[in-house]
Design an enzyme around this catalytic site. Structure first.
Site, PDB file in Angstrom:
ATOM      1  N   HIS A 107      30.819 -10.863  17.366  1.00 47.27           N
ATOM      2  CA  HIS A 107      32.194 -11.245  17.002  1.00 47.27           C
ATOM      3  C   HIS A 107      32.519 -10.700  15.615  1.00 47.27           C
ATOM      4  CE1 HIS A 107      29.797 -14.176  14.838  1.00 47.27           C
ATOM      5  NE2 HIS A 107      30.828 -14.379  14.043  1.00 47.27           N
ATOM      6  N   ASP A 109      34.862 -12.141  12.180  1.00 46.02           N
ATOM      7  CA  ASP A 109      35.264 -13.492  11.784  1.00 46.02           C
ATOM      8  C   ASP A 109      36.775 -13.717  11.831  1.00 46.02           C
ATOM      9  OD1 ASP A 109      32.674 -14.360  11.437  1.00 46.02           O
ATOM     10  OD2 ASP A 109      32.593 -13.703   9.350  1.00 46.02           O
ATOM     11  N   HIS A 265      29.254  -8.806  14.045  1.00 44.04           N
ATOM     12  CA  HIS A 265      27.916  -9.296  13.703  1.00 44.04           C
ATOM     13  C   HIS A 265      27.472 -10.334  14.724  1.00 44.04           C
ATOM     14  CE1 HIS A 265      30.872 -11.746  11.549  1.00 44.04           C
ATOM     15  NE2 HIS A 265      30.046 -12.763  11.684  1.00 44.04           N
ATOM     16  N   ARG A 280      28.393 -19.749   2.884  1.00 43.42           N
ATOM     17  CA  ARG A 280      29.340 -18.723   3.321  1.00 43.42           C
ATOM     18  C   ARG A 280      30.665 -18.852   2.586  1.00 43.42           C
ATOM     19  NH1 ARG A 280      31.873 -17.501   9.326  1.00 43.42           N
ATOM     20  NH2 ARG A 280      33.746 -18.482   8.525  1.00 43.42           N
TER      21      ARG A 280
END
Ligand SMILES: [Fe+2]
Length: 289
Positions: A107, A109, A265, A280
């Site tokens: 996918h 983000d 990723h 993150r």
């Protein structure tokens, strides 16, 4: 992407980790404010390598946010609660008892959002003894390796990107709580649940075209799911052929920074009964075209 450009750096050193994409950067301490010349080289390294990695970085939430703000506004996740004192920093904590992980499919983000993330930074606070690597794939190569016929076929097609794969009546919070130890939120009711984005995306900084596909693309605009499925499935499988990818082995203190506009990723879930804790931060992006 060639060796010559890498030799032109003055303040940093780059070491490519695969043929397709990815480079480790050394000579930089991200815990300190960086000079504009250094930031410019890091930006160039990101655009040339698509994902860049820094080792042994002594990060805190404040230091990560300071580094990330050099690239734009910080994005606050609509579904997952941030750290108590730092709502813009997500702590992804996969506990030994969690069966599922976060990001365990190919996918890019926030593709479901009208303005998906420009980039994402992930810092490793605690890693398993082995496993928990992340795969990345180069979507320029995925596009360029299509036939001229396929490029023409998809040139004006948009993919319908959906944030939630679960179609049952269960709330997102209930679904997420069953799979991973994180505090999840119900998104605001007026937040778009799906967005249409071009399958062929032009990068706003490099001007290069890439294949803009990922797990969020459920069907194609103005087509039924049945009609869309063969093409969506073909492009999805094609997009992560091994020769388009690199694999990053995390250590405590590693920081990855990837460009969501030209990569996908995949977080590998291969460390049962071990804990992996990552911080993150996500940088806001613009409308794909
Ligand atoms: Fe992700």
């Amino acid at each position: 992407m060639d060796g010559m450009s890498n030799s032109a750096y003055r303040y940093i050193q780059t070491h490519r980790i695969a043929g397709a994409l990815g480079a480790e950067i050394s000579g930089v301490n991200l815990a300190e404010p960086l000079a504009l010349e250094v930031l410019a080289e890091i930006r160039r390294a990101l655009l040339e390598n698509l994902v860049i990695f820094f080792r042994d970085q002594d990060m805190t939430p404040e230091r990560m946010l300071r580094f990330a703000r050099n690239w734009g506004e910080i994005h606050r996740h609509p579904y997952i609660a941030g750290m108590p004192d730092y709502p813009d920093v997500l702590e992804l904590n996969k506990k030994a008892s969690d069966k599922r992980n976060f990001g365990g499919d190919w996918h890019t983000d926030q593709m479901f959002a009208p303005k998906p993330a420009m980039g994402t930074m992930l810092w490793a606070k605690q890693v398993p003894a082995a496993g928990g690597d992340t795969l990345f794939a180069n979507m320029y190569l995925a596009y360029e390796s299509l036939s001229d016929g396929m490029k023409a076929l998809i040139s004006d097609v948009r993919g319908m990107c959906v944030g939630d794969k679960k179609k049952s009546g269960a709330s997102r919070a209930a679904v997420n709580a069953a799979t991973i130890s994180m505090t999840t939120l119900e998104p605001p009711p007026d937040m778009p649940r799906e967005s249409a984005h071009p399958l062929v995306r032009t990068h706003p900084e490099t001007g290069r075209k890439s294949l803009y596909i990922g797990g969020h693309v459920h069907y194609l605009e103005n087509m039924t799911r049945e009609e869309s499925a063969p093409l969506v499935e073909y492009l999805y499988e094609h997009s992560h052929r091994p020769e388009f990818t690199c694999r990053f082995r995390w250590q405590q203190g590693s920081l990855a920074f990837w460009d969501n506009r030209c990569t996908q990723h995949f977080a590998i879930n291969d460390y049962p009964a071990e804990t992996r804790i990552m911080h993150r931060v996500t940088v806001c992006g613009d409308t794909p075209y």
